[in-house]
Design a protein around this motif. Structure first.
Motif, short mmCIF file in Angstrom:
data_model
loop_
_atom_site.label_atom_id
_atom_site.label_comp_id
_atom_site.label_asym_id
_atom_site.label_seq_id
_atom_site.Cartn_x
_atom_site.Cartn_y
_atom_site.Cartn_z
N UNK A 161 0.82 -1.22 0.00
CA UNK A 161 0.00 0.00 0.00
C UNK A 161 0.85 1.27 0.00
N UNK A 162 0.61 2.14 -0.99
CA UNK A 162 1.33 3.41 -1.10
C UNK A 162 0.40 4.61 -0.93
N UNK A 163 -0.85 4.48 -1.34
CA UNK A 163 -1.81 5.58 -1.26
C UNK A 163 -3.02 5.10 -0.47
N UNK A 164 -3.31 5.78 0.65
CA UNK A 164 -4.46 5.44 1.48
C UNK A 164 -5.40 6.63 1.50
N UNK A 165 -6.59 6.45 0.94
CA UNK A 165 -7.58 7.51 0.85
C UNK A 165 -8.80 7.13 1.68
N UNK A 166 -8.95 7.78 2.85
CA UNK A 166 -10.06 7.53 3.75
C UNK A 166 -10.99 8.74 3.81
N UNK A 167 -11.05 9.47 2.73
CA UNK A 167 -11.91 10.65 2.64
C UNK A 167 -13.39 10.24 2.72
N UNK A 168 -14.18 11.09 3.39
CA UNK A 168 -15.61 10.88 3.44
C UNK A 168 -16.06 9.83 4.43
N UNK A 169 -15.43 9.81 5.62
CA UNK A 169 -15.85 8.91 6.68
C UNK A 169 -16.18 9.73 7.94
N UNK A 170 -16.16 9.08 9.09
CA UNK A 170 -16.42 9.78 10.36
C UNK A 170 -15.32 9.49 11.36
N UNK A 171 -14.11 9.44 10.84
CA UNK A 171 -12.94 9.15 11.66
C UNK A 171 -12.49 10.38 12.45
N UNK A 172 -12.00 10.16 13.65
CA UNK A 172 -11.44 11.24 14.45
C UNK A 172 -10.04 10.91 14.96
N UNK A 173 -9.57 9.69 14.69
CA UNK A 173 -8.22 9.33 15.09
C UNK A 173 -7.70 8.21 14.19
N UNK A 174 -6.38 8.05 14.19
CA UNK A 174 -5.71 6.98 13.45
C UNK A 174 -4.82 6.22 14.43
N UNK A 175 -4.49 4.98 14.13
CA UNK A 175 -3.61 4.23 15.03
C UNK A 175 -2.22 4.84 15.09
N UNK A 176 -1.61 4.80 16.29
CA UNK A 176 -0.28 5.36 16.47
C UNK A 176 0.77 4.60 15.68
N UNK A 177 0.49 3.33 15.37
CA UNK A 177 1.46 2.51 14.65
C UNK A 177 1.18 2.48 13.15
N UNK A 178 0.73 3.60 12.62
CA UNK A 178 0.47 3.66 11.19
C UNK A 178 1.74 3.38 10.38
N UNK A 179 2.89 3.54 11.04
CA UNK A 179 4.16 3.28 10.35
C UNK A 179 4.30 1.83 9.91
#
Length: 435
Positions: free
Chosen positions: A38-56
């Motif tokens: 995965x190189x491009x992650x597009x999560x546009x148009x949701x109801x997210x307010x946080x992402x995991x700290x280990x996104x790396x």
């Protein structure tokens, strides 16, 4: 657009791009199963307010889009994503940026339409930053540390609460595209008066026909106007803030630009649209005109994309460059910074005729003051980049033209030529090449 079913079933194994809009409230952990590709992650148009700290863990991730969600701060932990270079969180509720939310390889940061009141000093440590889009926030100042971002080329700060443009900003060596309309500066674009009175055209006198195009600021239709034999074009502006600024400011700039053979002719304005939105009536452009290039890609960042088969020939190339320089000289004589002088905003015909379009990023400035000359020098750099790109496509271009392009792009703005000089020099070359 992908689906959660595809993700859960493992049907996306090996994909390099994931587009997922499913009213998500939490980050699906199954996304980590795509970490090897995965190189491009597009999560546009949701109801997210946080992402995991280990996104790396998404070790190949280069681009992250989370626009139109519910974030109140730029998520921490992005600084550990070593490959991440483009981050977009447009239209959220972001009021704060932590230093730990800034990846080390950041090239493009898009935070249009949020609630930022300040920017962190750590932004100045993003030495790879080329594009910064901050239109539609609540910023009252820019951090002085941003001056350290010597590679910054495109900056959008329209519709904030800035009362002045910092002096260092106009000395940035690579800055070429700037939009700042809609701020409470000494001169506001919204108050500009058109240099001539344009007729007010009743909406009832127009009959919309086929759609000609649409963009962030509005939709353009072909239309008939009363008994006129030739069709016209009608641009109906949207009400929302774009990445460049407000549609109302764009329309005001179109009117302030006045007439020039290398600008699209404005025929009148519409003030009685049934939805109370602004609209302009313009000359209809014939179908033999085409966009000179496509807009930048995620990889090119601030550089347009050209058809590799494009060949103008030297006479047509010189005519085109002379036309653009003449249009820009005209705009700056009116005290208007175009702000988006790009090939993708130029329409051209095979013989080199051209029209400079799209005033979405235009800003007013006092042409007689020193800051006005610095703003013109900034746009001259954009013209130099355009010249360099076009000359690289034409094997007939000589050393003098390449030297002129280099002169436009030199780091010291005071040493760059003025648009009037460029227009004169290129017009003479074009006339000579035509014989």
């Amino acid at each position: 657009m992908h689906t959660l079913d595809d993700l859960y079933a493992g049907r996306l194994h090996g994909t390099t791009r994931l587009d997922l809009s499913a009213q998500l409230r939490e980050f699906p952990p199954e996304i980590f199963d795509l970490a090897d590709s995965l190189e491009v992650l597009n999560l546009t148009g949701n109801q997210l307010s946080c992402l995991p700290y280990d996104l790396h863990r998404l070790k190949r991730l280069k681009v992250l889009f989370c626009s139109h969600n519910l974030f109140t701060e730029l998520p921490r932990g992005l600084d550990t994503c070593t490959q991440l270079h483009t981050v977009g969180f447009r239209n959220n509720r972001i009021a704060r940026i932590d230093a730990q939310a800034l990846p080390p390889g950041l090239r493009a940061l898009i935070l249009t339409d949020n609630a930022l009141t300040t920017l962190p000093d750590a932004l100045g440590d993003c030495r790879h930053l080329q594009k910064l889009m901050l239109t539609g926030n609540r910023l009252q100042a820019l951090p002085e540390s941003l001056e350290r971002c010597q590679g910054l080329e495109l900056l959008r700060i329209a519709n904030n609460r800035l009362t002045a443009l910092p002096g260092w900003l106009l000395r940035m060596p690579r800055l070429a595209w700037l939009a700042y309309a809609g701020n409470p500066l000494p001169i506001r674009l919204q108050t500009v008066t058109a240099p001539r009175d344009y007729p007010q055209i009743p909406w009832s006198a127009l009959t919309l026909q086929a759609e000609l195009g649409r963009g962030a600021s509005g939709v353009v239709h072909q239309a008939s106007w009363g008994d006129r034999p030739a069709p016209v074009a009608v641009k109906v502006y949207k009400g929302a803030i774009t990445s460049d600024g407000s549609p109302q400011a764009e329309m005001s700039a179109c009117l302030a630009a006045a007439d020039h053979p290398n600008l699209v002719e404005v025929l009148g304005r519409v003030d009685d649209h049934p939805e109370q939105v602004p609209a302009l009536v313009m000359r209809r452009i014939d179908s033999h005109w085409h966009n000179l290039a496509g807009p930048p890609s995620l990889d090119s960042c601030t550089r347009d994309r050209y058809d590799t088969a494009l060949r103008l020939g030297l006479p047509a190339l010189l005519r085109l460059l002379a036309g653009v320089a003449s249009a820009a000289a005209h705009l700056h004589a009116q005290g208007l910074l175009h702000g988006d002088l790009y090939a993708h905003n130029i329409l051209f015909a095979p013989d080199g005729q051209c029209l400079l379009t799209d005033f979405g990023a235009a800003s007013l400035y006092p042409a007689s003051e020193t800051s006005g000359q610095a703003l013109e020098a900034l746009e001259v750099r954009a013209f130099g980049i355009l010249m360099h790109e076009l000359l690289s496509l034409d094997q007939q271009a000589d050393a003098d033209l390449h030297a002129l392009a280099e002169g436009c792009m030199q780091a010291a703005g005071k040493q760059r030529p003025r648009f009037a000089q460029l227009a004169d020099a290129l017009s003479r070359r074009a006339a000579s090449a035509a014989h």
